[in-house]
Design an enzyme around this catalytic site. Structure first.
Site, PDB file in Angstrom:
ATOM      1  N   MET A  30       0.911  -1.305  -0.024  1.00  0.00           N
ATOM      2  CA  MET A  30       0.042  -0.089   0.153  1.00  0.00           C
ATOM      3  C   MET A  30       0.644   1.131  -0.049  1.00  0.00           C
ATOM      4  O   MET A  30       0.436   2.186   0.301  1.00  0.00           O
ATOM      5  CB  MET A  30      -0.988  -0.210   1.335  1.00  0.00           C
ATOM      6  N   GLY A  31       2.174   1.106  -0.255  1.00  0.00           N
ATOM      7  CA  GLY A  31       2.862   2.127  -0.445  1.00  0.00           C
ATOM      8  C   GLY A  31       3.679   2.663   0.932  1.00  0.00           C
ATOM      9  O   GLY A  31       3.536   2.196   1.786  1.00  0.00           O
ATOM     10  N   GLY A  36      10.831  -2.899   5.557  1.00  0.00           N
ATOM     11  CA  GLY A  36      10.170  -4.054   5.559  1.00  0.00           C
ATOM     12  C   GLY A  36       9.686  -4.507   4.072  1.00  0.00           C
ATOM     13  O   GLY A  36       9.900  -5.671   3.690  1.00  0.00           O
ATOM     14  N   HIS A  37       9.157  -3.450   3.438  1.00  0.00           N
ATOM     15  CA  HIS A  37       8.573  -3.668   1.876  1.00  0.00           C
ATOM     16  C   HIS A  37       9.951  -4.063   1.184  1.00  0.00           C
ATOM     17  O   HIS A  37       9.929  -4.794   0.691  1.00  0.00           O
ATOM     18  CB  HIS A  37       7.949  -2.553   1.451  1.00  0.00           C
ATOM     19  N   GLN A  61     -10.277  -2.872   2.122  1.00  0.00           N
ATOM     20  CA  GLN A  61     -10.067  -3.504   3.261  1.00  0.00           C
ATOM     21  C   GLN A  61      -9.914  -2.498   4.723  1.00  0.00           C
ATOM     22  O   GLN A  61      -9.392  -2.632   5.728  1.00  0.00           O
ATOM     23  CB  GLN A  61      -8.536  -3.793   3.422  1.00  0.00           C
ATOM     24  N   LYS A 149       5.065 -10.037   9.231  1.00  0.00           N
ATOM     25  CA  LYS A 149       4.468  -8.649  10.211  1.00  0.00           C
ATOM     26  C   LYS A 149       2.988  -9.057  10.324  1.00  0.00           C
ATOM     27  O   LYS A 149       2.452  -8.750  11.269  1.00  0.00           O
ATOM     28  CB  LYS A 149       5.185  -7.355   9.716  1.00  0.00           C
ATOM     29  N   ASP A 150       2.402  -9.238   9.153  1.00  0.00           N
ATOM     30  CA  ASP A 150       1.091  -9.623   8.979  1.00  0.00           C
ATOM     31  C   ASP A 150       0.886 -11.225   9.185  1.00  0.00           C
ATOM     32  O   ASP A 150       0.638 -11.599   8.004  1.00  0.00           O
ATOM     33  CB  ASP A 150       0.400  -8.982   7.888  1.00  0.00           C
ATOM     34  N   MET A 184       8.575  -2.258  11.811  1.00  0.00           N
ATOM     35  CA  MET A 184       8.513  -1.161  10.446  1.00  0.00           C
ATOM     36  C   MET A 184       7.099  -1.366  10.067  1.00  0.00           C
ATOM     37  O   MET A 184       6.672  -2.138   9.850  1.00  0.00           O
ATOM     38  CB  MET A 184       9.507  -1.285   9.640  1.00  0.00           C
ATOM     39  N   SER A 185       6.575   0.044   9.951  1.00  0.00           N
ATOM     40  CA  SER A 185       5.182   0.170   9.480  1.00  0.00           C
ATOM     41  C   SER A 185       5.033   1.549   8.769  1.00  0.00           C
ATOM     42  O   SER A 185       5.402   2.589   9.383  1.00  0.00           O
ATOM     43  CB  SER A 185       4.258   0.015  10.462  1.00  0.00           C
TER      44      SER A 185
HETATM   45  P1  AMP Z   1       1.489  -2.694   3.496  1.00  0.00           P
HETATM   46  O1  AMP Z   1       2.022  -1.910   2.565  1.00  0.00           O
HETATM   47  O2  AMP Z   1       1.407  -2.595   4.989  1.00  0.00           O
HETATM   48  O3  AMP Z   1       0.275  -3.656   2.987  1.00  0.00           O
HETATM   49  O4  AMP Z   1       2.345  -4.315   3.479  1.00  0.00           O
HETATM   50  C1  AMP Z   1       2.887  -4.733   2.341  1.00  0.00           C
HETATM   51  C2  AMP Z   1       3.648  -6.118   2.403  1.00  0.00           C
HETATM   52  O5  AMP Z   1       4.762  -5.815   3.282  1.00  0.00           O
HETATM   53  C3  AMP Z   1       2.925  -7.027   3.492  1.00  0.00           C
HETATM   54  O6  AMP Z   1       3.103  -8.283   2.933  1.00  0.00           O
HETATM   55  C4  AMP Z   1       3.261  -6.821   4.978  1.00  0.00           C
HETATM   56  O7  AMP Z   1       3.211  -7.980   5.502  1.00  0.00           O
HETATM   57  C5  AMP Z   1       4.790  -6.550   4.418  1.00  0.00           C
HETATM   58  N1  AMP Z   1       5.541  -5.779   5.431  1.00  0.00           N
HETATM   59  C6  AMP Z   1       4.966  -4.511   6.080  1.00  0.00           C
HETATM   60  N2  AMP Z   1       5.849  -4.394   7.223  1.00  0.00           N
HETATM   61  C7  AMP Z   1       6.820  -5.169   7.207  1.00  0.00           C
HETATM   62  C8  AMP Z   1       7.955  -5.311   8.083  1.00  0.00           C
HETATM   63  N3  AMP Z   1       8.090  -4.493   9.226  1.00  0.00           N
HETATM   64  N4  AMP Z   1       8.775  -6.567   7.761  1.00  0.00           N
HETATM   65  C9  AMP Z   1       8.378  -7.111   6.712  1.00  0.00           C
HETATM   66  N5  AMP Z   1       7.308  -7.087   5.935  1.00  0.00           N
HETATM   67  C10 AMP Z   1       6.526  -6.108   6.246  1.00  0.00           C
END
Ligand code: AMP
Length: 282
Positions: A30-31, A36-37, A61, A149-150, A184-185
């Site tokens: 989601m950018g 992490g990404h 979502q 993370k998820d 990270m988030s």
């Molecule tokens: P999101 O942009 O939050 O939807 O995350 C996109 C992908 O990145 C998902 O598969 C998340 O699980 C992964 N992700 C987000 N944060 C982390 C992190 N800190 N470490 C590893 N993967 C991550």
């Protein structure tokens, strides 16, 4: 790196890649990208010949009172980061193309979506599985990469793939953390300096629980109590859930056996953060 917005163009390009015999890796996001990404993007670049990364803030979502309208956007920085990580395509579909007027079809995984984040965020996993299935149809990856993370999302996506016989391998990557332990988030950007300090209580609670298990603690209730104590000491923290559960069914455990998932969701100020780890008694 090409940026592709059109769904048809994305489909044509991915078919071209596959026709040329190259393997295609896909990282949906989601950018507001962080390490992490990028760790998942690098994993894809190392394992596959061609890597597509999508950025799509998926309205389906988000609940009504959630942060869809203010979800962080940082497109120019994201593009630079993806270029450095070696991505080949940035796929940027428009919400109006993914959900055109009259859109009526959703997919949902039952059984493992009623606990943890599924319980706190009704409709969340239905939105995730619907968009993931659509993105898989458009990108047709050989392998798709998701973060631990998820962890519940990872398990839900694996179940979707298995139950609907999708021809894609799901790979996962470990949680990437800041130096002080905070997972990270993209949502960490919402935190003020004082909230950022409070947010450490999630990883601290997990570390404390892990230590207790390593020292022989088997009672899930004792672990939940200890973690709640650590989190509730923080002024800005409000527990959404503290779970000690089976890592595949997400059912709460009484006793920690060889493998248990400890998962947390905590609101820090207005920001909901999640974190987790796997523990086990020897
Ligand atoms: P999101 O942009 O939050 O939807 O995350 C996109 C992908 O990145 C998902 O598969 C998340 O699980 C992964 N992700 C987000 N944060 C982390 C992190 N800190 N470490 C590893 N993967 C991550």
């Amino acid at each position: 790196m090409k940026t592709v917005c059109s769904l048809q163009k994305m489909r044509d390009l991915s078919r071209e890649v596959r026709r040329s015999g190259r393997t295609l890796g896909f990282v949906p996001t989601m950018g507001a990208l962080h390490e992490g990404h990028l760790s998942l993007v690098r994993q894809s670049v190392a394992a596959c010949d061609f890597t597509v990364v999508s950025i799509f803030v998926n309205p389906a979502q988000f609940g009504e009172n959630e942060d869809l309208a203010v979800y962080p956007e940082d497109l120019e920085n994201d593009r630079q980061k993806l270029l450095s990580a070696g991505a080949d395509i940035l796929f940027l579909p428009a919400a109006a193309d993914i959900y055109p007027p009259g859109f009526k079809t959703h997919v949902s995984v039952s059984g493992i979506t009623g606990q943890l984040c599924g319980k706190s965020r009704p409709g969340f996993f239905r939105g995730v599985t619907t968009v993931v299935l659509k993105l898989f149809h458009l990108v047709e990856p050989d392998t798709a990469f998701f973060g631990e993370k998820d962890r519940q999302q990872l398990e839900v996506v694996k179940t979707l793939v298995r139950d609907l016989n999708l021809d894609v391998t799901i790979a996962s990557g470990p949680i990437v953390r800041e130096a002080d332990g905070l997972a990270m988030s993209s949502r960490n950007r919402y935190l003020s300096a004082t909230e950022r300090a409070s947010a450490l209580c999630l990883s601290q609670a997990l570390s404390a629980a892990r230590k207790r298990v390593d020292a022989g603690e088997g009672s899930a209730d004792n672990l939940r109590r200890e973690m709640r104590g650590i989190i509730e000491m923080e002024k800005f923290a409000e527990v959404d859930y503290i779970s000690v559960c089976d890592p595949r069914s997400f059912e709460e455990l009484e006793e920690v056996g060889r493998e248990a998932l400890i998962a947390l969701a905590v609101k820090i100020g207005g920001t909901r953060l999640i974190d987790n780890c796997i523990v086990g008694r020897k």
